[in-house]
Design an enzyme around this catalytic site. Sequence first.
Site, short mmCIF file in Angstrom:
data_model
loop_
_atom_site.label_atom_id
_atom_site.label_comp_id
_atom_site.label_asym_id
_atom_site.label_seq_id
_atom_site.Cartn_x
_atom_site.Cartn_y
_atom_site.Cartn_z
N GLY A 85 0.80 -1.23 0.00
CA GLY A 85 0.00 0.00 0.00
C GLY A 85 0.83 1.26 0.00
N SER B 219 1.18 3.72 -2.37
CA SER B 219 0.86 4.79 -3.31
C SER B 219 0.78 6.16 -2.65
CB SER B 219 -0.45 4.50 -4.04
OG SER B 219 -1.53 4.41 -3.12
N SER C 255 -2.87 -1.24 11.95
CA SER C 255 -4.24 -1.44 12.39
C SER C 255 -4.91 -0.07 12.51
CB SER C 255 -4.26 -2.20 13.72
OG SER C 255 -5.56 -2.49 14.14
N TYR D 191 -15.22 -1.86 8.20
CA TYR D 191 -13.84 -1.54 8.52
C TYR D 191 -13.47 -2.04 9.91
CZ TYR D 191 -9.54 1.26 8.66
OH TYR D 191 -8.23 1.67 8.74
N SER E 214 -13.01 -5.80 10.07
CA SER E 214 -11.74 -6.26 9.49
C SER E 214 -10.57 -5.99 10.43
CB SER E 214 -11.50 -5.58 8.14
OG SER E 214 -11.27 -4.18 8.28
N LYS E 215 -10.60 -4.85 11.12
CA LYS E 215 -9.50 -4.52 12.02
C LYS E 215 -9.60 -5.29 13.34
CE LYS E 215 -7.38 -1.54 9.36
NZ LYS E 215 -6.02 -1.79 8.82
#
Length: 300
Positions: free
Chosen positions: A13, A15, A140, A154, A157-158
């Site tokens: 990640g 970018s 995280s 979200y 997922s965390k």
Amino acid sequence: MATQDKQTWFITGCSSGFGEQFVRQLRALGDNVVATGRNADTKLAHLKDTGATILDLDVTAPQAELNEKFQQAIDIYGGVDVLVNNAGYLQCGAVEELTKEEMERTLDVNFHGPINLTRAALPHFRSKGSQGKGLLIYMSSQSGFYGEPGGSAYCASKFALEGAVESLAKELAWLAPGIKPLLIQPGVFSTEVMNNINHVPHRVEFWRPLNDAARVRGAGNYRNEPGNAVDMIAKVIQIAKGIGIAEGKEIPLRVPFGSYCVGFLREKLREIRQTLDDWEEIARSADYPERQAPMPTFPG
């Protein structure tokens, strides 16, 4: 152990945001960096002048492809010392409006991606000495311990990532104590994340006020974030190397960053303590009096 020796980092990640900061700051320190991201030729082109190795990588790719990419990094530099799981996806919407596919997309990027890359890295880390050696960093969030309205995908997922990594930490402490996981829990920081929120369309009219409020909040936070991403990543690097703010300190599994995060963490702890105070006697009353389950113990 403190180290200022050159290290090799594999980062997802890259970018923008935290990922880009890792790349730029680590290259400035002289470390080797493998910067990865989707559509790397275009989205990571601005990092080529740093001297980082650029690899195209979608963290939702099959395990075999992730293994191959990690092995490619090993072949380039002769090894990898630190894996940074930074790639993320932020989906916003009420539970009733979110589709199963939207929830799965969030979990694929934020949970399965990091865990699958961990599987790719562990055989290499375990091979480095009798007890292995390596650092696994997971970016995280305060959303890993504090649920918010509109943030169920979200947060789920965390929360899942935090639970899996906590279990992993105990597994490694037992059999490979030289390999360390580290969960970083940022609050709201100066990145592009608030400009990249994926909001659900208005599917259920009842939830329109919540979704409108989420859009307003995200727009209000963008470019007005209280947390300094450049400073935070500099501190995370110091923690990883055991220098600066981390010199002589025992590093915990989780490190929160930002007053925003600390406030939510203290509120969650207050809620948990209050629940224990109010309900502990009732909770314990559900046991068989004559039985006592042993706490799990492990060698080492």
